[in-house]
Design an enzyme around this catalytic site. Structure first.
Site, mmCIF file in Angstrom:
data_model
loop_
_atom_site.group_PDB
_atom_site.id
_atom_site.type_symbol
_atom_site.label_atom_id
_atom_site.label_comp_id
_atom_site.label_asym_id
_atom_site.label_seq_id
_atom_site.Cartn_x
_atom_site.Cartn_y
_atom_site.Cartn_z
ATOM 1 C CG ASN A 44 -0.046 -0.104 2.280
ATOM 2 O OD1 ASN A 44 0.501 -0.433 2.860
ATOM 3 N ND2 ASN A 44 -0.889 0.870 3.667
ATOM 4 C CB VAL A 45 1.588 3.987 -2.225
ATOM 5 C CG1 VAL A 45 2.146 5.114 -2.191
ATOM 6 C CG2 VAL A 45 2.360 2.650 -2.717
ATOM 7 C CD GLU A 46 -1.895 4.500 4.765
ATOM 8 O OE1 GLU A 46 -1.248 5.868 5.482
ATOM 9 O OE2 GLU A 46 -2.255 3.865 5.013
ATOM 10 C CB CYS A 55 -5.593 -1.021 -1.850
ATOM 11 S SG CYS A 55 -6.612 -0.354 -0.923
ATOM 12 C CD GLU A 57 -5.416 -5.637 -1.801
ATOM 13 O OE1 GLU A 57 -4.643 -4.544 -1.489
ATOM 14 O OE2 GLU A 57 -5.831 -6.442 -0.899
ATOM 15 C CB CYS A 88 -10.611 -2.834 1.123
ATOM 16 S SG CYS A 88 -10.572 -2.969 0.137
ATOM 17 C CB CYS A 91 -8.941 -4.661 -3.027
ATOM 18 S SG CYS A 91 -7.627 -3.204 -3.183
HETATM 19 N N1 THU Z 1 -5.623 -1.334 2.383
HETATM 20 C C1 THU Z 1 -4.802 -2.422 1.269
HETATM 21 O O1 THU Z 1 -3.656 -1.943 1.149
HETATM 22 N N2 THU Z 1 -5.319 -3.482 0.656
HETATM 23 C C2 THU Z 1 -6.974 -3.933 1.493
HETATM 24 O O2 THU Z 1 -7.505 -4.475 1.027
HETATM 25 C C3 THU Z 1 -7.552 -3.131 2.760
HETATM 26 C C4 THU Z 1 -6.717 -2.088 3.118
HETATM 27 C C5 THU Z 1 -4.234 -0.658 2.926
HETATM 28 C C6 THU Z 1 -5.091 1.235 2.257
HETATM 29 C C7 THU Z 1 -4.504 1.844 3.354
HETATM 30 O O3 THU Z 1 -2.900 1.816 3.221
HETATM 31 C C8 THU Z 1 -3.934 0.603 4.610
HETATM 32 O O4 THU Z 1 -4.206 -0.396 4.455
HETATM 33 C C9 THU Z 1 -5.698 1.186 5.639
HETATM 34 O O5 THU Z 1 -6.568 1.025 5.670
#
Ligand code: THU
Length: 141
Positions: A44-46, A55, A57, A88, A91
Site C-alpha cells: 500500500n502507498v498512502e 491499496c 492490490e 477490501c 480490491c
Molecule cells: N489496504 C490495502 O492495502 N489493501 C486492502 O485490501 C485493505 C486496506 C490499506 C489501505 C490503507 O493504506 C491501509 O490499508 C488502511 O486502510
C-alpha cells in the site's frame, strides 16, 4: 498447477515492509501466483489526500500488467505483523477482473475461491457487446 503458498506468504510479508503508510501506520503486502508461473506483488502507498491511497492490490495488479499480463491463480495478503487479512471490497473487484471465479484467495479462515469472496460479482461479461439488456420491471427496482 502447483501453488507454493509459503513463497506467496513470504513475498507478501516482504512487500508489506516496503509499504508507505505514514497516515494509518497499517502496512499491507499482497502477492499472487500468475498463470505463467510468475509471482507478482504490491504494497500500500498512502497519500496526504487520504482518498487517493493505493491499496497493495493496486500495486499487484500493476505489476501483473506491466510484466506481461496473465491470470491470477492464487492470492494472499497480510498486514505488517504478517497476519492474513481480507482484501477490501474495491480490491476484490480488482482481483475479480484478473483472476475471476477460480482465483484461490487465502483468507484468515483458509483458502477460498474468489466467487465465494465476491459472490455475484460484476465482471467483464456484463459489458460484452452481445450481453442481454437487463430487463427493467416495476418489481425489479
Ligand atoms: N489496504 C490495502 O492495502 N489493501 C486492502 O485490501 C485493505 C486496506 C490499506 C489501505 C490503507 O493504506 C491501509 O490499508 C488502511 O486502510
Amino acid at each position: 498447477m502447483d501453488i507454493d503458498w509459503e513463497v506467496l506468504r513470504s513475498t507478501a510479508a516482504a512487500a508489506a515492509e516496503r509499504a508507505y503508510a505514514p497516515y494509518s501506520n497499517y502496512r499491507v503486502g499482497a502477492a499472487a501466483l500468475v498463470s505463467d508461473g510468475r509471482v507478482v506483488s504490491g504494497c500500500n502507498v498512502e497519500n496526504a489526500g487520504l482518498g487517493v491511497t493505493l491499496c497493495a492490490e493496486c500495486g499487484l495488479v500493476s505489476d501483473l500488467v506491466l510484466g506481461g499480463g496473465g491470470r491470477l491463480v492464487a492470492f494472499t495478503c497480510c498486514n505488517g505483523r504478517g497476519e492474513r487479512i481480507m482484501p477490501c471490497g474495491r480490491c476484490r473487484q480488482l482481483l475479480w477482473e484478473h483472476g475471476g471465479a477460480d482465483l484461490l484467495v487465502e483468507t484468515p479462515e483458509g483458502i477460498w475461491r474468489m466467487d465465494a469472496v465476491l459472490p455475484q460479482a460484476f465482471g467483464p461479461e456484463a459489458l460484452a457487446p452481445d450481453a442481454p439488456e437487463p430487463v427493467q420491471t416495476p418489481s425489479s427496482g
